[in-house]
Design a protein around this motif. Structure first.
Motif, PDB file in Angstrom:
ATOM      1  N   ALA A 249       0.831  -1.210   0.000  1.00  0.00           N
ATOM      2  CA  ALA A 249       0.000   0.000   0.000  1.00  0.00           C
ATOM      3  C   ALA A 249       0.862   1.257   0.000  1.00  0.00           C
ATOM      4  N   SER A 250       1.927   1.242   0.785  1.00  0.00           N
ATOM      5  CA  SER A 250       2.794   2.414   0.869  1.00  0.00           C
ATOM      6  C   SER A 250       3.570   2.615  -0.429  1.00  0.00           C
ATOM      7  N   ALA A 251       4.090   1.522  -0.993  1.00  0.00           N
ATOM      8  CA  ALA A 251       4.849   1.623  -2.242  1.00  0.00           C
ATOM      9  C   ALA A 251       3.953   2.113  -3.379  1.00  0.00           C
ATOM     10  N   GLU A 252       2.705   1.699  -3.392  1.00  0.00           N
ATOM     11  CA  GLU A 252       1.766   2.126  -4.435  1.00  0.00           C
ATOM     12  C   GLU A 252       1.637   3.647  -4.445  1.00  0.00           C
TER      13      GLU A 252
ATOM     14  N   ASN B 176      18.617   9.530 -16.542  1.00  0.00           N
ATOM     15  CA  ASN B 176      18.660   8.142 -16.085  1.00  0.00           C
ATOM     16  C   ASN B 176      19.008   8.054 -14.601  1.00  0.00           C
ATOM     17  N   SER B 177      19.950   8.890 -14.163  1.00  0.00           N
ATOM     18  CA  SER B 177      20.334   8.849 -12.744  1.00  0.00           C
ATOM     19  C   SER B 177      19.204   9.360 -11.854  1.00  0.00           C
ATOM     20  N   LYS B 178      18.488  10.408 -12.302  1.00  0.00           N
ATOM     21  CA  LYS B 178      17.353  10.927 -11.521  1.00  0.00           C
ATOM     22  C   LYS B 178      16.243   9.896 -11.459  1.00  0.00           C
ATOM     23  N   THR B 179      15.973   9.246 -12.583  1.00  0.00           N
ATOM     24  CA  THR B 179      14.938   8.210 -12.604  1.00  0.00           C
ATOM     25  C   THR B 179      15.306   7.056 -11.673  1.00  0.00           C
ATOM     26  N   ALA B 180      16.576   6.640 -11.690  1.00  0.00           N
ATOM     27  CA  ALA B 180      17.026   5.550 -10.822  1.00  0.00           C
ATOM     28  C   ALA B 180      16.875   5.930  -9.348  1.00  0.00           C
ATOM     29  N   LYS B 181      17.179   7.181  -9.016  1.00  0.00           N
ATOM     30  CA  LYS B 181      17.038   7.634  -7.627  1.00  0.00           C
ATOM     31  C   LYS B 181      15.575   7.640  -7.189  1.00  0.00           C
ATOM     32  N   LEU B 182      14.677   8.072  -8.092  1.00  0.00           N
ATOM     33  CA  LEU B 182      13.251   8.081  -7.761  1.00  0.00           C
ATOM     34  C   LEU B 182      12.716   6.656  -7.596  1.00  0.00           C
ATOM     35  N   VAL B 183      13.179   5.748  -8.449  1.00  0.00           N
ATOM     36  CA  VAL B 183      12.780   4.344  -8.327  1.00  0.00           C
ATOM     37  C   VAL B 183      13.251   3.781  -6.989  1.00  0.00           C
ATOM     38  N   ALA B 184      14.505   4.059  -6.629  1.00  0.00           N
ATOM     39  CA  ALA B 184      15.047   3.571  -5.362  1.00  0.00           C
ATOM     40  C   ALA B 184      14.290   4.167  -4.176  1.00  0.00           C
ATOM     41  N   LEU B 185      13.974   5.464  -4.253  1.00  0.00           N
ATOM     42  CA  LEU B 185      13.230   6.117  -3.176  1.00  0.00           C
ATOM     43  C   LEU B 185      11.851   5.497  -3.001  1.00  0.00           C
ATOM     44  N   ALA B 186      11.132   5.319  -4.124  1.00  0.00           N
ATOM     45  CA  ALA B 186       9.780   4.761  -4.053  1.00  0.00           C
ATOM     46  C   ALA B 186       9.786   3.318  -3.569  1.00  0.00           C
ATOM     47  N   ALA B 187      10.874   2.582  -3.855  1.00  0.00           N
ATOM     48  CA  ALA B 187      10.948   1.183  -3.447  1.00  0.00           C
ATOM     49  C   ALA B 187      11.391   1.024  -1.994  1.00  0.00           C
ATOM     50  N   LEU B 188      12.367   1.820  -1.569  1.00  0.00           N
ATOM     51  CA  LEU B 188      12.967   1.627  -0.248  1.00  0.00           C
ATOM     52  C   LEU B 188      12.239   2.370   0.866  1.00  0.00           C
TER      53      LEU B 188
ATOM     54  N   PHE C  34       9.534   0.316   2.759  1.00  0.00           N
ATOM     55  CA  PHE C  34      10.073  -0.820   3.494  1.00  0.00           C
ATOM     56  C   PHE C  34      10.852  -0.368   4.731  1.00  0.00           C
ATOM     57  N   ILE C  35      11.616   0.701   4.594  1.00  0.00           N
ATOM     58  CA  ILE C  35      12.387   1.196   5.742  1.00  0.00           C
ATOM     59  C   ILE C  35      11.462   1.781   6.797  1.00  0.00           C
ATOM     60  N   LEU C  36      10.510   2.620   6.356  1.00  0.00           N
ATOM     61  CA  LEU C  36       9.619   3.290   7.301  1.00  0.00           C
ATOM     62  C   LEU C  36       8.708   2.295   8.007  1.00  0.00           C
ATOM     63  N   PHE C  37       8.049   1.412   7.237  1.00  0.00           N
ATOM     64  CA  PHE C  37       7.163   0.451   7.886  1.00  0.00           C
ATOM     65  C   PHE C  37       7.968  -0.597   8.665  1.00  0.00           C
ATOM     66  N   GLY C  38       9.173  -0.908   8.207  1.00  0.00           N
ATOM     67  CA  GLY C  38      10.007  -1.870   8.927  1.00  0.00           C
ATOM     68  C   GLY C  38      10.285  -1.423  10.346  1.00  0.00           C
ATOM     69  N   CYS C  39      10.488  -0.119  10.547  1.00  0.00           N
ATOM     70  CA  CYS C  39      10.719   0.410  11.901  1.00  0.00           C
ATOM     71  C   CYS C  39       9.491   0.187  12.779  1.00  0.00           C
TER      72      CYS C  39
ATOM     73  N   LEU D 298      -0.185   6.435  14.031  1.00  0.00           N
ATOM     74  CA  LEU D 298      -0.754   7.667  13.482  1.00  0.00           C
ATOM     75  C   LEU D 298       0.324   8.551  12.870  1.00  0.00           C
ATOM     76  N   VAL D 299       1.485   8.615  13.539  1.00  0.00           N
ATOM     77  CA  VAL D 299       2.599   9.399  12.996  1.00  0.00           C
ATOM     78  C   VAL D 299       3.047   8.826  11.657  1.00  0.00           C
ATOM     79  N   LEU D 300       3.115   7.485  11.587  1.00  0.00           N
ATOM     80  CA  LEU D 300       3.563   6.845  10.354  1.00  0.00           C
ATOM     81  C   LEU D 300       2.586   7.053   9.210  1.00  0.00           C
ATOM     82  N   ILE D 301       1.278   7.071   9.513  1.00  0.00           N
ATOM     83  CA  ILE D 301       0.293   7.347   8.468  1.00  0.00           C
ATOM     84  C   ILE D 301       0.567   8.719   7.851  1.00  0.00           C
ATOM     85  N   LEU D 302       0.904   9.683   8.702  1.00  0.00           N
ATOM     86  CA  LEU D 302       1.243  11.013   8.198  1.00  0.00           C
ATOM     87  C   LEU D 302       2.514  10.980   7.352  1.00  0.00           C
ATOM     88  N   LEU D 303       3.524  10.230   7.812  1.00  0.00           N
ATOM     89  CA  LEU D 303       4.781  10.146   7.068  1.00  0.00           C
ATOM     90  C   LEU D 303       4.603   9.392   5.753  1.00  0.00           C
TER      91      LEU D 303
END
Length: 320
Positions: free
Chosen positions: A105-108, A135-147, A150-155, A196-201
């Protein structure tokens, strides 16, 4: 009670489908196969054609991969429980499903946000689009949207893993974090606050990006000719429909998880709870596959190559 492998949760929502569970199994199987087929087709077409390797199409592929991920986390599990006699699920399966569905849901939402930014760059600064969306900007956006999800909800998930459970019922077809918290015999005040904080983030940064992007698009469109406005709108419609579709489904689920919905018919609650993870994965590849002309042309070419469709179908498409 300790969180052990012997602990199971009873999924009480399945009782509403007791009299037609085999029919529902068939429906869910067809939905799953349709989702996998449509999204795999879109990924394959974009991957095989280098001229489609544009930033927006890369984000489309990422969205389709996430659709397959979310559907696989949900639908096979629902079909498995439907065929059981007790409608129970081991706690480990439940915990895993919570992680998969929440990160889906978050990645979507993250992918839809970067797609909105891509539309902003394409419409508001078309002459510098390829330098902005390099290409580098696109790769960074892909990495941001993917990671990021997982990092935020993992915490937050690390807190859920520490819970012990005193109750064993879950009034849904699948596991969600809020229901785990409700079943816990631990002190969950801090988990609710963090949730609730995470929903905002999870929502605010993406909303800011989307609102900013479309505010700029609206500002630029005011200066364009009618024809240019129409072309800009065409490029935005699939994204706007996907965003609206997903937002509505997510709001249904957030409201059901946080508020008492017992006054709503159980069949309606079941449909609304499934909306965000069933409807977008089916409609998005249709919106982007059939709604984007370049992708649509290549899909037809692929079918014609394998003699699934007659070649004459290409003529009206390429002329449009």
């Amino acid at each position: 009670m300790d969180n052990t492998t012997a602990l199971t949760f009873t999924m009480t929502a399945y009782a509403a489908m007791e009299n037609y569970k085999h029919g529902m199994f068939t429906v869910f199987l067809l939905l799953y196969l349709t989702t996998i087929t449509l999204n795999s087709l879109l990924i394959t077409v974009i991957h095989q054609n280098k001229e489609l390797h544009q930033p927006m199409n890369v984000f489309m592929c990422m969205l389709s991969i996430n659709e397959i991920y979310g559907s696989t986390a949900l639908l096979p599990a629902i079909m498995s429980v439907l065929l059981s006699e007790t409608y129970e699920i081991p706690v480990e399966w439940c915990m895993a499903q919570v992680f998969f569905l929440h990160t889906y849901a978050s990645a979507e939402f993250c992918v839809l946000a970067v797609m909105g930014y891509d539309r902003y760059a394409a419409i508001c600064d078309p002459l510098h689009y390829h330098s902005i969306m390099s290409n580098s900007k696109t790769a960074k956006l892909v990495a941001l949207a993917a990671l990021y999800p997982f990092i935020l909800f993992g915490c937050y998930y690390s807190l859920t893993l520490q819970l012990s459970f005193c109750r064993k019922t879950m009034p849904k077809l699948y596991c969600v974090n809020m229901e785990l918290v409700k079943n816990s015999c631990s002190n969950t005040l801090y988990i609710n606050i963090v949730g609730l904080v995470l929903i905002l983030l999870f929502m605010v940064p993406q909303l800011v990006m989307i609102v900013f992007s479309y505010a700029q698009i609206a500002r630029v469109c005011q200066k364009l000719s009618r024809e240019s406005k129409g072309n800009a709108l065409k490029t935005c419609i699939p994204h706007l429909l996907s965003l609206l579709n997903y937002t509505i489904g997510s709001l249904f689920e957030i409201i059901q998880s946080r508020f008492n919905m017992n006054h709503v018919a159980v069949e309606a609650r079941i449909f609304l709870s499934l909306y965000f993870v069933i409807i977008p994965p089916i409609t998005n590849p249709v919106l982007y596959g059939l709604g984007t002309q370049t992708v649509r042309v290549h899909i037809l070419k692929m079918f014609i190559r394998y003699k699934i469709l007659p070649a004459k179908l290409m003529k009206p498409v390429t002329a449009s």
